[in-house]
Write a protein that holds these residues in place. Structure first.
Motif, mmCIF file in Angstrom:
data_model
loop_
_atom_site.group_PDB
_atom_site.id
_atom_site.type_symbol
_atom_site.label_atom_id
_atom_site.label_comp_id
_atom_site.label_asym_id
_atom_site.label_seq_id
_atom_site.Cartn_x
_atom_site.Cartn_y
_atom_site.Cartn_z
ATOM 1 N N ARG A 28 -3.588 -8.261 -3.104
ATOM 2 C CA ARG A 28 -1.704 -8.117 -3.509
ATOM 3 C C ARG A 28 -1.031 -8.949 -4.410
ATOM 4 O O ARG A 28 -1.676 -8.513 -5.730
ATOM 5 C CB ARG A 28 -1.402 -7.734 -2.401
ATOM 6 C CG ARG A 28 -0.953 -6.674 -2.002
ATOM 7 C CD ARG A 28 -0.543 -5.470 -2.369
ATOM 8 N NE ARG A 28 0.269 -4.343 -2.628
ATOM 9 C CZ ARG A 28 0.474 -3.568 -3.665
ATOM 10 N NH1 ARG A 28 -0.081 -3.782 -4.718
ATOM 11 N NH2 ARG A 28 1.916 -2.692 -3.159
ATOM 12 N N LEU B 298 -3.998 -10.759 -9.392
ATOM 13 C CA LEU B 298 -3.032 -10.698 -10.749
ATOM 14 C C LEU B 298 -3.514 -12.131 -10.909
ATOM 15 O O LEU B 298 -3.354 -12.565 -12.822
ATOM 16 C CB LEU B 298 -1.298 -10.751 -10.567
ATOM 17 C CG LEU B 298 -0.535 -10.195 -11.212
ATOM 18 C CD1 LEU B 298 -1.236 -9.175 -12.612
ATOM 19 C CD2 LEU B 298 0.869 -9.625 -10.817
ATOM 20 N N PHE C 45 -6.343 -2.726 -7.614
ATOM 21 C CA PHE C 45 -6.305 -4.653 -6.568
ATOM 22 C C PHE C 45 -8.089 -4.905 -5.955
ATOM 23 O O PHE C 45 -7.904 -5.849 -5.897
ATOM 24 C CB PHE C 45 -4.803 -4.288 -5.256
ATOM 25 C CG PHE C 45 -4.005 -3.956 -6.373
ATOM 26 C CD1 PHE C 45 -3.353 -4.977 -6.557
ATOM 27 C CD2 PHE C 45 -3.410 -2.668 -6.637
ATOM 28 C CE1 PHE C 45 -2.242 -4.504 -7.091
ATOM 29 C CE2 PHE C 45 -2.172 -2.708 -7.226
ATOM 30 C CZ PHE C 45 -1.101 -3.617 -6.977
ATOM 31 N N TYR D 275 4.757 -1.225 4.381
ATOM 32 C CA TYR D 275 4.744 0.174 4.157
ATOM 33 C C TYR D 275 4.191 -0.044 2.694
ATOM 34 O O TYR D 275 5.137 -0.204 1.856
ATOM 35 C CB TYR D 275 5.531 0.902 4.064
ATOM 36 C CG TYR D 275 5.816 2.523 3.069
ATOM 37 C CD1 TYR D 275 4.699 3.490 3.989
ATOM 38 C CD2 TYR D 275 6.458 2.597 2.432
ATOM 39 C CE1 TYR D 275 3.994 4.528 3.770
ATOM 40 C CE2 TYR D 275 6.286 4.337 2.021
ATOM 41 C CZ TYR D 275 4.639 4.831 2.222
ATOM 42 O OH TYR D 275 4.812 5.588 1.697
ATOM 43 N N ALA D 276 3.119 0.161 2.274
ATOM 44 C CA ALA D 276 2.205 0.373 0.511
ATOM 45 C C ALA D 276 1.838 1.242 0.083
ATOM 46 O O ALA D 276 1.579 2.346 -0.910
ATOM 47 C CB ALA D 276 1.676 -0.590 0.110
ATOM 48 N N SER E 235 6.815 -3.039 -1.782
ATOM 49 C CA SER E 235 5.338 -2.761 -1.702
ATOM 50 C C SER E 235 4.463 -1.670 -3.026
ATOM 51 O O SER E 235 4.079 -1.495 -3.204
ATOM 52 C CB SER E 235 4.058 -2.770 -0.152
ATOM 53 O OG SER E 235 3.929 -3.587 -1.279
ATOM 54 N N ARG E 236 5.125 -0.502 -2.818
ATOM 55 C CA ARG E 236 4.132 0.730 -3.083
ATOM 56 C C ARG E 236 4.623 0.680 -4.585
ATOM 57 O O ARG E 236 4.070 1.901 -4.830
ATOM 58 C CB ARG E 236 4.944 2.300 -2.408
ATOM 59 C CG ARG E 236 6.267 2.724 -1.996
ATOM 60 C CD ARG E 236 6.461 3.975 -1.980
ATOM 61 N NE ARG E 236 8.164 4.131 -2.053
ATOM 62 C CZ ARG E 236 8.552 3.281 -1.702
ATOM 63 N NH1 ARG E 236 8.619 2.978 -0.669
ATOM 64 N NH2 ARG E 236 9.845 3.483 -2.643
ATOM 65 N N MET F 56 4.288 -1.801 -6.477
ATOM 66 C CA MET F 56 3.557 -2.672 -7.249
ATOM 67 C C MET F 56 1.909 -1.895 -7.091
ATOM 68 O O MET F 56 0.743 -1.669 -6.220
ATOM 69 C CB MET F 56 3.253 -3.945 -6.312
ATOM 70 C CG MET F 56 4.809 -4.749 -6.156
ATOM 71 S SD MET F 56 4.516 -5.227 -4.714
ATOM 72 C CE MET F 56 3.309 -6.255 -4.590
ATOM 73 N N LYS F 57 1.891 -1.254 -8.536
ATOM 74 C CA LYS F 57 0.642 -0.040 -8.686
ATOM 75 C C LYS F 57 -0.556 -0.429 -9.243
ATOM 76 O O LYS F 57 -1.555 0.288 -9.480
ATOM 77 C CB LYS F 57 1.271 1.080 -9.422
ATOM 78 C CG LYS F 57 2.079 1.606 -8.400
ATOM 79 C CD LYS F 57 3.494 3.087 -8.553
ATOM 80 C CE LYS F 57 4.258 3.671 -8.212
ATOM 81 N NZ LYS F 57 4.928 4.335 -9.096
ATOM 82 N N SER F 58 0.204 -1.497 -10.160
ATOM 83 C CA SER F 58 -1.012 -2.088 -11.000
ATOM 84 C C SER F 58 -1.800 -3.730 -10.927
ATOM 85 O O SER F 58 -0.390 -4.114 -10.481
ATOM 86 C CB SER F 58 -1.053 -1.726 -12.512
ATOM 87 O OG SER F 58 0.048 -1.969 -13.228
ATOM 88 N N VAL F 59 -2.091 -4.095 -11.521
ATOM 89 C CA VAL F 59 -2.775 -5.548 -11.530
ATOM 90 C C VAL F 59 -2.439 -6.199 -12.978
ATOM 91 O O VAL F 59 -2.846 -6.268 -14.061
ATOM 92 C CB VAL F 59 -4.390 -6.223 -10.940
ATOM 93 C CG1 VAL F 59 -4.474 -7.523 -11.343
ATOM 94 C CG2 VAL F 59 -4.862 -5.239 -10.086
ATOM 95 N N SER F 60 -0.546 -6.069 -12.892
ATOM 96 C CA SER F 60 -0.292 -6.041 -14.319
ATOM 97 C C SER F 60 1.332 -6.386 -13.746
ATOM 98 O O SER F 60 2.225 -6.446 -12.968
ATOM 99 C CB SER F 60 0.213 -4.910 -14.877
ATOM 100 O OG SER F 60 0.560 -5.218 -15.605
#
Lengths: 470, 227
Positions: free
Chosen positions: A36, A40, A84, A412-413, B27-28, B30-34
């Protein structure tokens, strides 16, 4: 010679340079990454054309959004979350890093597998872009959570700049009753001293209660140091720690006598000075449960929810908002509350000993009708060992779901969630608004309290169970 | 990273304790590795009425949605701002939205360092000073922050603040911490040479394998993939 603390010794043994402002350039022995935030950090490192100083000292896993359903695929249930996982796989392959992928028997929540695999050791520095890295202080490692940019720094330089920190000693005395767990103790501490009490501090837990406490409970205690605001938390390694660590796959296989001697020499010297101290006698503490939306909103199970009033008598808007969000009232007792869901999991409380203790409560009992109960073991090894002991059968016969390992519904993601606005009793570490799903009302507690509450369908006092079974 | 020397802007008030990074960016979101594309998710659960289903209907009650908050670049909070998760996305989202200065009585430790690394100035003031400041500012007040001289002014108020000198320099110059550290590369290398003798077991990663006869791994046959 000046008497020094455990933290002083850990810092001095890693201090490359001290700056005028009291901060230090500190050597970093191990880096752990999860998909997560770690993916990055690796992407940034590659984009900045930097390289990793010691790739063999970097360990990666997929835990945060890994699918935890039984017989899971190699993916996530978070919508769009596969990017990810794929990034982590690609980067670890490209950079030659160790990855414990979803199907690896060593996979698990990063702070559960670090001790389990012997990656975390006494006397080392370890960082991970995850706030609960302080867990590993339970072994006497100087371990702390960082951001992704600082993680790139640690990878590219094998160092980090650590600011001057204050030291807080928390001395736990008295006799720990059988129903009282490390989780209850830390919740009481945070409730009494606030979620910001330890900002700018390193905590050292010590005293007779710590000496007799098992390693996995020490990990639970340190895990929530960050919920008190601490930079990190520490416990001096003792013979119990040495016995726990040695023999694990990434623990030292050579020079073990020398290592042991070094570890046991880290304890705080008599007469060493701390900036402040807290003494707490645990003998009369009741099991603790949170009522609000910060870990500091905790009370003993037999206490009423406090009035939202500040020390100076003013009304406290933060607590008023918490009462409204949680749909509870000041003066109410938590034992009056019916729950929708019970959850056992997380880096706080999903190790083997946690599952064993919860299973003792669940054995020959059934989860109350209408209550959904879920167990997510902290690592694949924990799950495998629990199954070898038949704990999975105890959980499932009681009516719990028995899942694969991961961070799962600790947060919760966007994938798995409890139902809208459900009331959850949870062995996790954060009861923030919406943490476990839209409108979720989380009550933090020990895994035993979660298990008993699941059976009764209401938040329950563990002491009654102990008096019933004698 | 762009340096900050002097900044002027409007302030918004979020006067509750313990505003955590889950609130700053769920958290949701955070959608991309960016690091980019995060401003839309800033304070999503508070900012949008239907955020939990991915909706973007503004909640008119939320401070950032009030017309007067448009263009604000200074956020005033209370204690322990940015506590919780280490997610740097919280800072990236605040920055992308336009915030450059945060004022609070204390911060989550990781969040504070993340601010410095990304060109946001986290100012620490005591409770009384924040109260004086919030009494003095209204929706149209322009606050001026001078990092050269470490003071901020609003209307007739002039307030001094303290910041670690090295962190102040980093923000002023917009410098990169890795480059600063690599100036000490020689000291790092020398330390490593010494440390490998002092604590050899820490570097003994080649010995770390499942052939270790006393291994406690429950799956002693698994293959190491270490390079």
């Amino acid at each position: 010679m000046t008497a020094t603390t455990l933290f002083d010794k850990l810092l001095q043994s890693h201090q490359i340079k001290q700056f005028d402002d009291g901060s230090s350039l500190v050597l970093i022995d191990r880096v752990m990454l999860h998909e997560r935030t770690g993916a990055l950090a690796l992407a940034n490192l590659v984009a900045d054309k930097r390289s990793i100083v010691e790739p063999a000292a970097v360990f990666c896993t997929i835990d945060h959004i890994a699918d935890t359903s039984p017989g899971r695929p190699m993916q996530t249930r978070m919508p769009g979350g596969e990017v990810f996982i794929e990034a982590m796989r690609k980067q670890t392959t490209d950079l030659g890093l160790t990855l414990f992928d979803i199907d690896d028997p060593r996979q698990g929540i990063v702070h559960v597998i670090a001790p389990e695999l012997g990656i975390a050791q006494p006397g080392i520095t370890l960082v991970c872009p995850d706030s609960h890295t302080c867990t590993l202080g339970g072994l006497g490692a100087l371990a702390w959570g960082i951001g992704s940019t600082d993680c790139e720094h640690a990878l590219a330089t094998k160092t980090l700049r650590v600011k001057a920190l204050k030291q807080l000693r928390i001395n736990l005395s008295g006799t720990q009753p059988p129903w009282l767990t490390a989780k209850d103790i830390i919740l009481h501490l945070i409730a009494t001293h606030s979620a910001s009490r330890a900002v700018g501090h390193v905590i050292e837990f010590c005293g007779p209660v710590i000496e007799s406490m098992e390693i996995e409970q020490r990990l639970t205690l340190c895990n929530m140091g960050v919920e008190m605001g601490a930079f990190t938390a520490l416990i001096a390694p003792d013979q119990k720690t040495v016995d726990y660590v040695l023999g694990r796959p990434y623990a030292p296989a050579n020079n073990t006598n020398e290592a042991t001697q070094h570890w046991l020499g880290l304890a705080t010297d008599d007469g060493a000075k701390f900036d402040s101290e807290i003494d707490m006698d645990v003998s009369a503490l009741a099991p603790a449960v949170t009522w609000g939306t910060s870990p500091e909103h905790a009370v003993g199970i037999d206490e009423a929810i406090p009035a939202p009033i500040k020390a100076n008598g003013d009304s406290d808007p933060t607590r008023l908002a918490a009462l409204a969000y949680m749909d509870v009232a000041a003066g109410q007792k938590l034992t009056d509350l019916a729950i929708d869901t019970a959850y056992i999991g997380s880096c706080t409380n999903a190790r083997l000993s946690d599952l064993r203790r919860a299973a003792l409560i669940l054995k020959n009992n059934k989860v109350a009708s209408g209550v959904k109960a879920i167990c997510v073991p902290g690592s694949t090894q924990v799950k495998t060992q629990a199954e070898a002991e038949g704990l999975d059968q105890v959980f499932m016969e009681a009516g719990f779901e028995w899942n694969e390992s991961g961070c799962a519904m600790c947060f919760y993601a966007g994938g798995d969630s409890f139902g809208d606005q459900e009331r959850v009793i949870s062995s996790t570490n954060r009861n923030f608004e919406g943490r476990q799903g839209p409108g979720s009302k989380t009550h933090l507690a020990s895994p035993e309290t979660v298990a008993l509450s699941a059976i009764n369908g209401t938040i329950s006092d563990l002491r009654l169970h102990f008096s019933n079974v004698g | 990273m762009k340096g900050i020397t002097r900044h002027s802007g409007k302030a918004v008030l979020m006067l509750t304790d313990n505003i955590n990074t889950d609130q700053i960016i769920p958290s949701r979101e955070m959608k991309s590795v960016s690091k980019v594309g995060l401003a839309d998710g800033l304070f999503a659960n508070l900012r949008y009425l239907d955020a939990s289903t991915g909706g973007r209907t503004p909640d008119p009650q939320f401070v950032l949605n009030k017309p007067t908050a448009k263009g604000a670049s200074i956020l005033i909070a209370k204690s322990n701002f940015g506590c919780g998760s280490s997610r740097e996305h919280a800072v990236w989202a605040l920055h992308e939205y336009g915030f450059r200065i945060i004022i609070a009585t204390s911060y989550g430790s990781i969040f504070f360092d993340n601010c410095i690394n990304n060109g946001i100035l986290p100012i620490v003031l005591d409770q009384g000073t924040i109260a004086r400041l919030t009494d003095a500012v209204n929706a149209d007040t322009e606050l001026v922050v001078d990092l050269q001289h470490c003071h901020l002014s609003a209307e007739h108020l002039k307030i001094k603040f303290n910041l670690n000198e090295d962190k102040r320099q980093m923000l002023l110059e917009g410098s990169n911490a890795i480059d600063l550290t690599l100036k000490h590369k020689q000291a790092i290398d020398q330390f490593l040479v010494h440390d490998k003798t002092a604590r050899p077991w820490v570097y003994d990663l080649s010995a770390a394998n499942s052939n270790n006869p006393t291994t406690k791994l429950h799956h002693p046959t698994c293959q190491e993939s270490q390079s």
